[in-house]
Design a protein around this motif. Structure first.
Motif, PDB file in Angstrom:
ATOM      1  N   LEU A  42      43.109  45.141  44.389  1.00 55.33           N
ATOM      2  CA  LEU A  42      44.465  45.297  44.911  1.00 55.33           C
ATOM      3  C   LEU A  42      45.189  43.969  45.029  1.00 55.33           C
ATOM      4  O   LEU A  42      46.366  43.933  45.332  1.00 55.33           O
ATOM      5  CB  LEU A  42      44.417  45.972  46.283  1.00 55.33           C
ATOM      6  N   ALA A  43      44.465  42.895  44.813  1.00 57.05           N
ATOM      7  CA  ALA A  43      45.081  41.584  44.962  1.00 57.05           C
ATOM      8  C   ALA A  43      45.100  40.844  43.633  1.00 57.05           C
ATOM      9  O   ALA A  43      44.639  39.722  43.531  1.00 57.05           O
ATOM     10  CB  ALA A  43      44.347  40.773  46.027  1.00 57.05           C
ATOM     11  N   LYS A  44      45.565  41.520  42.624  1.00 65.73           N
ATOM     12  CA  LYS A  44      45.703  40.830  41.345  1.00 65.73           C
ATOM     13  C   LYS A  44      46.906  41.368  40.583  1.00 65.73           C
ATOM     14  O   LYS A  44      47.415  42.446  40.859  1.00 65.73           O
ATOM     15  CB  LYS A  44      44.434  40.975  40.509  1.00 65.73           C
ATOM     16  N   LEU A  45      47.352  40.566  39.632  1.00 65.90           N
ATOM     17  CA  LEU A  45      48.454  40.964  38.769  1.00 65.90           C
ATOM     18  C   LEU A  45      47.991  40.863  37.322  1.00 65.90           C
ATOM     19  O   LEU A  45      47.314  39.907  36.988  1.00 65.90           O
ATOM     20  CB  LEU A  45      49.666  40.052  38.980  1.00 65.90           C
ATOM     21  N   PRO A  46      48.349  41.776  36.468  1.00 60.39           N
ATOM     22  CA  PRO A  46      49.020  43.049  36.770  1.00 60.39           C
ATOM     23  C   PRO A  46      48.164  43.960  37.634  1.00 60.39           C
ATOM     24  O   PRO A  46      46.938  43.858  37.577  1.00 60.39           O
ATOM     25  CB  PRO A  46      49.238  43.659  35.379  1.00 60.39           C
TER      26      PRO A  46
ATOM     27  N   GLY B 187      52.655  43.474  44.482  1.00 55.70           N
ATOM     28  CA  GLY B 187      53.257  44.802  44.496  1.00 55.70           C
ATOM     29  C   GLY B 187      53.638  45.239  43.088  1.00 55.70           C
ATOM     30  O   GLY B 187      54.032  44.425  42.257  1.00 55.70           O
ATOM     31  N   MET B 188      53.517  46.514  42.847  1.00 54.78           N
ATOM     32  CA  MET B 188      53.801  46.991  41.491  1.00 54.78           C
ATOM     33  C   MET B 188      55.290  46.912  41.172  1.00 54.78           C
ATOM     34  O   MET B 188      55.679  46.621  40.050  1.00 54.78           O
ATOM     35  CB  MET B 188      53.297  48.421  41.313  1.00 54.78           C
ATOM     36  N   ALA B 189      56.127  47.148  42.169  1.00 57.29           N
ATOM     37  CA  ALA B 189      57.570  47.086  41.932  1.00 57.29           C
ATOM     38  C   ALA B 189      57.949  45.707  41.407  1.00 57.29           C
ATOM     39  O   ALA B 189      58.674  45.578  40.410  1.00 57.29           O
ATOM     40  CB  ALA B 189      58.327  47.393  43.217  1.00 57.29           C
TER      41      ALA B 189
ATOM     42  N   VAL C 256      56.694  45.223  37.796  1.00 55.48           N
ATOM     43  CA  VAL C 256      57.502  45.916  36.795  1.00 55.48           C
ATOM     44  C   VAL C 256      58.844  45.212  36.603  1.00 55.48           C
ATOM     45  O   VAL C 256      59.284  44.976  35.475  1.00 55.48           O
ATOM     46  CB  VAL C 256      57.734  47.396  37.207  1.00 55.48           C
ATOM     47  N   LEU C 257      59.471  44.841  37.715  1.00 51.79           N
ATOM     48  CA  LEU C 257      60.753  44.138  37.607  1.00 51.79           C
ATOM     49  C   LEU C 257      60.574  42.811  36.884  1.00 51.79           C
ATOM     50  O   LEU C 257      61.448  42.390  36.127  1.00 51.79           O
ATOM     51  CB  LEU C 257      61.354  43.909  39.002  1.00 51.79           C
ATOM     52  N   GLY C 258      59.421  42.187  37.127  1.00 53.42           N
ATOM     53  CA  GLY C 258      59.132  40.920  36.447  1.00 53.42           C
ATOM     54  C   GLY C 258      59.108  41.098  34.937  1.00 53.42           C
ATOM     55  O   GLY C 258      59.563  40.233  34.187  1.00 53.42           O
ATOM     56  N   LEU C 259      58.599  42.223  34.491  1.00 52.29           N
ATOM     57  CA  LEU C 259      58.548  42.504  33.053  1.00 52.29           C
ATOM     58  C   LEU C 259      59.949  42.506  32.455  1.00 52.29           C
ATOM     59  O   LEU C 259      60.151  42.181  31.295  1.00 52.29           O
ATOM     60  CB  LEU C 259      57.889  43.857  32.791  1.00 52.29           C
ATOM     61  N   PHE C 260      60.909  42.911  33.284  1.00 48.22           N
ATOM     62  CA  PHE C 260      62.291  42.939  32.811  1.00 48.22           C
ATOM     63  C   PHE C 260      63.033  41.643  33.153  1.00 48.22           C
ATOM     64  O   PHE C 260      64.250  41.591  33.088  1.00 48.22           O
ATOM     65  CB  PHE C 260      63.036  44.127  33.402  1.00 48.22           C
ATOM     66  N   GLY C 261      62.264  40.645  33.575  1.00 46.12           N
ATOM     67  CA  GLY C 261      62.866  39.345  33.832  1.00 46.12           C
ATOM     68  C   GLY C 261      63.565  39.232  35.163  1.00 46.12           C
ATOM     69  O   GLY C 261      64.379  38.343  35.378  1.00 46.12           O
TER      70      GLY C 261
END
Lengths: 299, 337
Positions: A62-66, B166-168, B171-176
């Protein structure tokens, strides 16, 4: 410009000669419609799927990206942790929710169908005025009376017990309204009359004629009531939080409060409390859809 | 049906007022007579009584009693105050910054959630209003959010909108938009927190409203569309000029429903806060709604009298806004020429 005015399948602005004056519901959906619907489904289902992903993950995932998008293998570990937390009473909370939702559902079905039958088929002074009262109360947000409700429950000594959560749910104006509509439309007057002529009492007519005829409506109202009661949060939180008898929604919010919230636990708990409803949707989805759509046309 | 056969034999003798006394047992007939009269005259009231009793005790009475409480000093932590407070609670309300802030938040979140919610529901409904394969499954699928407990989905969205990982943000990062070095803090200000909470509300209710619209769309007489075809109305035009005005009553209904629900928003803002139990809606009340403030005043500050006054204020606000919205919707969806 005036070629085949297609249906407003908003978003899919494609001219489809097939549509020519046909009602939209008679026109086969095109690929674009299916694609857009699939995307909609994806949005509808993703949070649920992701809840499961988090519920099965460990802290590192839960603490990683993506972020992780595939389920991990820690579901049972997380679930065990939730159930073994001493002051959350998670297992008991599931039982409590089941008790509350079942009692409320049974009561709503019985009392609302009884009243609905009386309003639909029996003649008595003040019937119309009383029915108007029911309809008017449909839109009253009872939530706004919770302060006073808390005081009333305090007088009765019910705060902090399941009774406090059960009692206000025992009947709903919507239930009476829905049952009345259904009975008016499905139970023929002649059937009631002929039973009467044969000497059947009102309760006998209810038990032998009305109940069998309204089974579909009972299923609909029962499912909607169960789901709503299971998911109720504000009032249970007020009256039950801090006690040893939380409902599962209150228990989950307890899991989620504190200085350091462990989300894989919270969502493992949330997932468990959601599964019964998903099962109900899977089994009774047709009825739930019908209930919502019928309610719409009538109101 | 078979049910009439099941009636006991002696009852066939017609318990109706007929006092012919043809039976051998006069007394029994009398008794049946009385039973019949009771059944006809009082049974209906007995059947509706449970509903009215329970509803009045646990629904209507609290609502009225709430008004009495709002005129009282009702502090759980200080029972020594004088019984009546007069309009003190209400005058205090007028000058209470927390209240106005909560009102502002409530309206902000309400607008961000109800407008897209109903417009998207309209779109989804018109997608569903086609001859579809596996029709039932699409309709059931769209109700997934509806049956999901708000508590559960709010927790999912809380993680979704977390600042770190956070996933939000991803995802927003993907769109710059935004970057991992300076991630968006969704809980830092009003616009971001309102958006996050409105997203939860939209997710929950779009499918439900779509089904309401779908039901109404399917009851539009079919020949209306024939006429539209002859007039050559395009799809977009058809949606706004035919479908929307035709389903107007249901649109008004959903507007009223979402006004009543939206202005009482509680669970989503509560659980969006990592420190949910405080019910402050963010460190500086960024997203504290009125329902949340009522909870805080009543059960954290233990001032039930003041909380009752707030509930009454909210009640009036809901009435006014629901009325205004009904008028507005009537104008927008029907009066369009």
């Amino acid at each position: 410009m005036t070629v085949a005015p297609p249906r407003p399948t908003a978003g899919v602005r494609r001219n489809r000669p097939a549509l020519m004056g046909r009602a939209p519901q008679d026109t086969p959906a095109g690929l674009g419609t299916y694609l857009l619907l699939a995307v909609t489904m994806l949005f509808a289902a993703f949070p649920l799927y992701w809840m499961f992903v988090i519920a099965t993950s460990n802290d590192e995932a839960l603490a990683k990206l993506p972020p992780a998008v595939v389920p991990g293998d820690r579901f049972m570990t997380n679930v065990d942790e939730v159930f073994s937390l001493q002051d959350v009473y998670f297992a008991a909370s599931l039982v409590n929710s089941l008790i509350v939702s079942s009692v409320v559902t049974a009561s709503v079905l019985f009392f609302c169908s009884l009243a609905g039958f009386a309003f639909a088929k029996l003649r008595f002074a003040g019937r119309n005025a009383l029915m108007l009262f029911v309809i008017l109360t449909l839109t009253v947000p009872n939530q706004l009376g919770i302060v006073a409700l808390y005081i009333v429950m305090g007088r009765l000594g019910w705060n902090g017990t399941l009774l406090a959560v059960i009692a206000p749910g025992l009947v709903t104006a919507f239930g009476v309204f829905y049952m009345r509509q259904f009975i008016v439309n499905t139970v023929p007057d002649e059937l009631v009359e002929s039973a009467r002529v044969d000497g059947a009492t009102t309760m006998r007519v209810y038990g032998n004629i009305v109940l069998p005829a309204i089974r579909p409506a009972l299923a609909v109202l029962g499912l909607l009531t169960f789901v709503a009661t299971w998911n109720d949060f504000q009032w249970p939180l007020i009256t039950l939080s801090g006690t040893d008898y939380p409902t599962s929604m209150v228990a989950i919010s307890d899991l989620a409060s504190g200085n350091y919230v462990i989300y894989r636990r919270v969502l493992a708990g949330a997932f468990i409390a959601t599964v019964p409803l998903l099962v109900m949707l899977f089994i009774g989805g047709r009825q739930i859809v019908r209930g919502i759509m019928e309610g719409a046309v009538k109101s | 049906m078979s049910t009439t056969r099941a009636a006991p034999a002696q009852s066939r003798r017609r318990a109706a007022p007929g006092r012919g006394g043809s039976g051998p047992d006069e007394r029994r007939l009398n008794w049946r007579n009385r039973l019949y009269r009771f059944d006809m005259r009082y049974m209906p009231y007995l059947m509706i009584a449970p509903f009215f009793l329970l509803f009045i005790v646990f629904g209507l009475f609290p609502l009225v009693f709430n008004g009495v409480v709002s005129l009282r000093n009702y502090r759980l932590d200080d029972p020594t105050l004088p019984y009546w407070a007069g309009f003190e609670n209400f005058t205090r309300l007028a000058g209470d910054e927390d209240f106005w802030n909560a009102l502002y938040n409530t309206f902000g979140i309400f607008l961000l959630s109800s407008v897209p919610q109903l417009l998207l529901a309209l779109v989804v409904a018109s997608l569903l209003n086609r001859k579809l394969r596996a029709q039932t499954w699409w309709r059931v699928g769209i109700l997934l959010p509806y049956v999901t407990p708000i508590v559960a989905s709010s927790m999912v969205f809380s993680v979704f909108f977390s600042r770190d990982f956070g996933m939000a943000n991803w995802v927003l990062g993907l769109f710059g938009y935004g970057s991992p070095e300076a991630p968006i803090d969704w809980r830092a200000d009003k616009p971001h927190s309102w958006t996050a909470i409105a997203t939860m509300v939209n997710w929950k209710w779009i499918g439900y409203n779509a089904l309401l619209y779908l039901a109404a769309m399917q009851s539009i007489p079919r020949d209306v569309y024939e006429a539209a075809a002859i007039d050559g109305a395009g799809p977009w035009k058809q949606l706004w000029k035919i479908t929307v005005p035709m389903i107007q009553p249901v649109i008004v209904f959903t507007v009223v429903l979402s006004t009543i629900g939206g202005l009482q928003l509680f669970t989503e803002p509560m659980l969006f806060d990592p420190n949910a139990q405080a019910a402050t809606g963010g460190p500086n009340g960024e997203w504290q709604t009125i329902a949340q403030l009522i909870y805080k005043v009543g059960w954290k500050d233990l001032n039930l009298g003041y909380a009752a006054a707030m509930s009454w204020a909210l009640f009036l606000i809901i009435l006014v806004v629901a009325g205004v919205n009904t008028l507005l919707t009537n104008r927008l969806s029907g009066g369009r020429k």
